[in-house]
Structures are given as structure tokens and as C-alpha cells.
Design a protein around this motif. Sequence first.
Motif, short mmCIF file in Angstrom:
data_model
loop_
_atom_site.label_atom_id
_atom_site.label_comp_id
_atom_site.label_asym_id
_atom_site.label_seq_id
_atom_site.Cartn_x
_atom_site.Cartn_y
_atom_site.Cartn_z
N PRO A 30 7.90 103.02 40.94
CA PRO A 30 8.89 102.25 40.28
C PRO A 30 10.24 102.67 39.84
N THR A 31 9.88 103.86 38.96
CA THR A 31 10.90 104.59 38.60
C THR A 31 12.04 105.23 39.74
N ALA A 32 11.25 105.63 40.84
CA ALA A 32 12.04 106.26 41.72
C ALA A 32 12.93 105.13 42.44
N MET A 33 12.49 103.96 42.70
CA MET A 33 13.05 102.52 43.17
C MET A 33 14.19 102.33 42.57
N ARG A 34 13.87 102.27 41.03
CA ARG A 34 14.78 101.74 40.03
C ARG A 34 16.17 102.53 40.05
N MET A 35 15.70 103.74 40.07
CA MET A 35 16.96 104.87 40.17
C MET A 35 17.77 104.88 41.23
N ALA A 36 16.96 104.74 42.43
CA ALA A 36 17.80 104.58 43.75
C ALA A 36 18.51 103.24 43.83
N SER A 37 18.03 102.28 43.24
CA SER A 37 18.93 100.90 43.32
C SER A 37 20.09 101.10 42.31
N LEU A 38 19.87 101.91 41.06
CA LEU A 38 21.11 102.03 40.20
C LEU A 38 22.14 102.80 40.85
N GLN A 39 21.64 104.15 41.43
CA GLN A 39 22.48 105.14 42.31
C GLN A 39 23.33 103.96 43.39
N SER A 40 22.67 103.21 44.02
CA SER A 40 23.34 102.38 45.19
C SER A 40 24.44 101.56 44.42
N ASP A 41 24.09 100.87 43.22
CA ASP A 41 24.86 99.97 42.81
C ASP A 41 26.31 100.82 41.98
N CYS A 42 26.08 101.92 41.78
CA CYS A 42 27.01 102.65 41.01
C CYS A 42 27.88 103.09 42.42
N ALA A 43 27.23 103.43 43.44
CA ALA A 43 28.31 103.98 44.62
C ALA A 43 29.04 102.63 45.05
N ARG A 44 28.47 101.47 45.05
CA ARG A 44 29.14 100.24 45.33
C ARG A 44 30.45 99.79 44.47
N ALA A 45 30.42 100.24 43.20
CA ALA A 45 31.12 99.79 42.10
C ALA A 45 32.55 100.87 42.07
N LEU A 46 31.86 102.03 42.49
CA LEU A 46 32.91 103.09 42.27
C LEU A 46 33.74 103.34 43.50
N PRO A 47 35.06 103.78 43.37
CA PRO A 47 35.91 104.16 44.82
C PRO A 47 35.10 105.31 45.40
N PRO A 48 35.32 105.50 46.42
CA PRO A 48 34.85 106.44 47.46
C PRO A 48 35.21 108.07 47.02
N MET A 49 36.19 107.97 46.25
CA MET A 49 36.57 109.34 45.74
C MET A 49 35.33 109.95 44.74
#
Length: 154
Positions: A30-49
Motif C-alpha cells: 500500500p505504501t509503494a502504491m501510494r508513493m507511485a500514485s503521488l509521483q504520477s500526480d506530481c509528474a502530471r502537475a509539473l512541466p516536463p522540465m
Amino acid sequence: MHIYGTKTRRTSIVATDFLKRNDKMAALLPTAMRMASLQSDCARALPPMFGNCDVLSFEDARLVLAVPSSAVAAKLKQQLPKLQGALQQRGWHIDEIKLKVQVTRSIPQVVHTHQLILPGTARSAFEALGDALPKTKANATLIAAVKAMAARQR
């Protein structure tokens, strides 16, 4: 389901299967999945740079991001309110975002190349095609490419 940091989907499936099957490791899933989800959401919110930024930790509404250099950290600081707002819209309760410069060694990417070797009949067919195409301006580039490919195969 894909775990951040793995290069292939097959690797991520094997990793999650291992975590599911091992009683002691199952608590980490569950922790790994939560961190992966947060990483994915950060990547979507931030510019590609900011694609090289990674989530280091998320505890007590405090998000810590790893950045590859102080220059990226300085640029990202300007984007933190936008990032925080975007993550809150996605359901993450974040009160504070910290940045840590994590200078890593640059590992050159391995490029696997394969040279195609044509059999003699295919090479002869390309040579014949190069000779058979009508000699027009529109075909000039194509004829040159076909003849060059046949010549490389000799």
C-alpha cells in the motif's frame, strides 16, 4: 499497475507479485502504491522540465521532493504553489513542500543497435528496384536511398 522507478511493465508486475506473495513484504505494497500514485500526480502537475524530480517522502502532510540540481530547485520553487494546488485538487493533503538536491551520477543510457543483414536475393531485388524506378525528380531521393541501402549491404 506500474511501480515508479522500474523500466519495464513486466518488472513492475513481478515486483508487485513478490510484495503480494510475501507476508512480511505485503505491508509495503500500500505504501509503494501510494508513493507511485503521488509521483504520477506530481509528474502530471509539473512541466516536463521537472521530469527528473522524484518523491522522497510524504509524511504528516509534508512532501519532500528530490531534485537533480540547485538550478532546477530554484526554478521549481516558483512552481510550488501551483504544484500544491494541483495535488490538493487530486485529493492529497499537503501543507508543505520541501526540496532536496540529490546529485546523482549520470549513467549513460545503453543503446542496443541491430544491423539488418539482407540476404543476397533481397539485396539484388533492391538493386533492381533502384534501376527500375522511373528517373524523375520525385523519385530521385527514393532511388538514391534504395541504391545506398543496397550498396551498404554488399
